[in-house]
Design an enzyme around this catalytic site. Structure first.
Site: not given
Ligand code: NDP
Ligand code: HSE
Length: 442
Positions: A17, A133, A191, A202, A206
Site C-alpha cells: 500500500v 476496514v 497473508e 482479521d 474489522k
Molecule cells: P507490507 O508488509 O507490504 O509493507 C510494510 C512496510 O512497512 C514495508 O515497507 C516495511 O519496510 C515497513 N516496515 C515494517 N516494519 C517497519 C519498522 N519497524 N520500521 C520501519 N518500517 C517498517 O504491508 P501492506 O502495505 O500490505 O499493509 C500496510 C498496512 O495497511 C497494514 O496495516 C495492513 O493491515 C493495511 N492494509 C493492507 C491492505 C492490503 O491490501 N495490503 C488492505 C487494507 C489494509 P521494508 O519494506 O523495508 O521491509
Molecule cells: N488479508 C486481508 C483480506 C487483506 O484477505 O481481506 C485486507 O485486509
C-alpha cells in the site's frame, strides 16, 4: 488559488500500500494541491531496509530508517507499516508532535483504538482510518459522518477477501478448501501466514472497528465472537447450494436484547453463515468485500468493492490525507469520536438467529419424531426438514442404514439451540451431528 503553506507529509512503510500512496502523492501533486488548497509534499518514507526493491518507482532519496526524526517534522503522518509496535509508538509520537495521522492498521486500531483516539483528542488532532476496514470501500466515513444522524440496527459484512475468495471458489467451482486456499495464497489475497484470514481474526478486528463506530460504544476485539472457515467442507457448500443458500464468512454487528435478561446491548461476531442466494451479499464473488448496513431511517445500504490491494487501498488512504489536509487549512480541532452510548457487549449466547443442523441418524421408525420432540422441548421451532438416505450397510436391511437429516429452524436463541443440539448429540439414534450453521440475512 493556493494561499496556504505546503503541508509536510511523512510516510511510514513502502510495502504493497505505502509504495502506491507514495506514487499517487507524487504524480497527483498539483491536482491534490488544487483540491486541498495547499501542496502536499512527501518529505520522507521510513522503512526497515532503504535498499529493498519497491513495487513502484520512488525517489531513493526519500527513504530513511529514522522514523522518529521524520515524524517530528511532519504535519500529516501516514502509517502503513502494520503490526502493533513500533506502529503504536510512532502514531502516539506523531499525535503528540501535533500531526494528524492516517493509518490502515486494523490490528492496531482493534487493539489500541481508544488509546489512540484519546491521545488525538487531547491535542485536538485526528486519526483517520478509512483503509482499515474493507480496503478501498468507503465505510468508515459513511458510518462516522453520513449515518451520524441515524440509528444503525445491524451490519452484515464480507470484510475478508481471502475467505470470500475461498468460499466462492468452493461454491462456483466445487473446489476443496485446501485447493482454494492454495490459489488464494498464490494470487496474493491471503497473508503470508493465512491464519488471521481463515480463522477469522482479521474479520474480528474489522468487526470491532465497525461496531464501535456504528453503536458509539467501545468494543474490545476480545469481545468479538469468532469462528473461522476451516471446518467448512465441499459437501456443506454443495448442500447449501442445493437448498438455495451460499456460505459466507460474515462479520455481524448488531443491536440486540438478551432474551433471558432483557438487557439491551451490542453483539459483534464473526462466523461462516448461510445466506439466501437472493440476498445482495450472495452476489459478492472472488476476493471482493461488501458491507450491508441496516439503519432505522435510511433502510438497507450496501457498500461494495475491493477489500484489499495496494493501489485500491491507496485510494482510501489518499482520501483520508485530503481530509486531514483540508482540516489543517481550515483550522480548528479534529472531530472526536464518541463512545457515549457505552452499551453492554453481549455474548454469543444472547444472539437469536436461524440455524441449519445436519445430522446423521439411524434410518429407523420414530427417529424423526424423537428429534422433533427435542426441538419442541427447548422451544426451538422447526421451519423445514429434509431427509435423504446416507448409507445402507451391504447385506443388511434398509433400516440398519443411516439417513441424513437437514433441519432448518425459525429464529431461536443461541442458548436454546446449543442445548437442543447437545441433547440431540446424546441420543443413541444419532450417529453424529455433522454441522450446525447459522442462517443470516433471511
Ligand atoms: P507490507 O508488509 O507490504 O509493507 C510494510 C512496510 O512497512 C514495508 O515497507 C516495511 O519496510 C515497513 N516496515 C515494517 N516494519 C517497519 C519498522 N519497524 N520500521 C520501519 N518500517 C517498517 O504491508 P501492506 O502495505 O500490505 O499493509 C500496510 C498496512 O495497511 C497494514 O496495516 C495492513 O493491515 C493495511 N492494509 C493492507 C491492505 C492490503 O491490501 N495490503 C488492505 C487494507 C489494509 P521494508 O519494506 O523495508 O521491509
Ligand atoms: N488479508 C486481508 C483480506 C487483506 O484477505 O481481506 C485486507 O485486509
Amino acid at each position: 488559488m493556493i494561499a496556504y503553506r505546503n503541508l509536510r507529509v511523512a510516510l511510514l512503510g513502502a510495502g504493497s500500500v505505502g509504495a502506491q500512496v507514495a506514487t499517487l502523492l507524487t504524480e497527483h501533486h498539483d491536482e491534490l494541491a488544487s483540491r486541498v488548497g495547499a501542496g502536499l509534499d512527501l518529505i520522507g518514507i521510513a522503512v526497515r531496509d532503504v535498499d529493498a526493491p519497491r513495487t513502484a518507482p520512488i525517489d531513493p532519496a526519500l527513504f530513511t530508517t529514522d522514523a522518529m526524526g521524520l515524524i517530528e517534522s511532519a504535519d500529516i503522518v501516514i502509517e502503513l507499516m502494520g503490526g502493533i509496535e513500533p506502529a503504536r509508538s510512532y502514531i502516539l509520537h506523531a499525535l503528540n508532535s501535533g500531526a494528524d495521522v492516517v493509518t490502515g492498521n486494523k490490528a492496531l486500531l482493534a487493539a489500541h483504538g481508544p488509546e489512540l483516539q484519546a491521545a488525538a483528542e487531547q491535542v485536538g488532532a485526528q486519526v483517520y482510518y478509512e483503509a482499515a476496514v474493507a480496503g478501498a470501500i468507503p465505510i468508515i466515513r459513511p458510518l462516522r459522518e453520513s449515518l451520524a444522524g441515524d440509528r444503525v440496527k445491524r451490519i452484515l459484512g464480507i470484510v475478508n477477501g481471502t475467505t470470500n475468495f475461498i468460499l466462492d471458489k468452493m461454491d462456483v467451482e466445487g473446489d476443496t478448501f485446501e485447493n482454494a486456499l492454495a490459489v488464494a495464497t498464490e494470487l496474493g489475497y491471503a497473508e503470508a501466514d493465512p491464519t488471521a484470514d481463515i480463522e477469522g481474526y482479521d474479520a474480528a478486528q474489522k468487526a470491532a472497528i465497525l461496531a464501535r463506530l456504528a453503536f458509539h460504544t467501545e468494543v474490545p476485539v476480545e469481545a468479538v465472537h469468532r469462528e473461522g472457515i476451516t471446518q467448512i467442507t465441499a459437501a456443506q457448500v454443495s448442500q447449501a447450494q442445493k437448498a438455495g443458500y451460499v456460505v459466507k464468512l460474515l462479520a455481524i454487528c448488531e443491536r440486540i436484547t438478551d432474551p433471558a435478561s432483557g438487557v439491551d446491548g451490542v453483539s459483534a461476531r464473526v462466523y461462516p453463515a448461510l445466506i439466501p442466494r437472493r440476498h445482495p451479499l450472495a452476489t459478492v464473488h472472488g476476493g471482493k468485500n461488501a458491507v450491508f448496513v441496516e439503519a432505522e431511517a435510511a433502510g438497507d445500504l450496501m457498500f461494495y468493492g475491493a477489500g484489499a490491494g495496494g493501489i485500491e487501498t491507496a485510494s482510501a488512504v489518499l482520501g483520508d490525507v485530503v481530509s486531514a489536509a483540508r482540516r489543517h487549512v481550515a483550522g480548528g480541532p479534529g472531530v472526536a469520536e464518541t463512545t457515549h452510548a457505552n452499551l453492554t457487549i453481549l455474548p454469543i449466547d444472547s444472539v437469536s438467529t436461524r440455524y441449519q443442523i445436519t445430522l446423521e441418524v439411524s434410518d429407523a421408525p420414530g427417529v424423526l419424531a424423537r428429534i422433533a420432540s427435542l426441538f419442541s422441548e427447548h422451544g426451538v421451532s422447526v421451519e423445514a426438514v429434509q431427509q435423504s438416505i446416507a448409507s445402507v450397510e451391504s447385506g443388511t436391511s434398509e433400516s440398519s442404514g443411516t439417513a441424513t437429516l437437514v433441519i432448518v429452524t425459525h429464529v431461536a436463541s443461541e442458548r436454546a439451540l446449543s442445548r437442543t443440539v447437545a441433547d440431540i448429540a446424546d441420543q443413541q439414534v444419532v450417529v453424529r451431528v455433522e454441522s450446525v450453521l447459522r442462517v443470516e440475512g433471511a
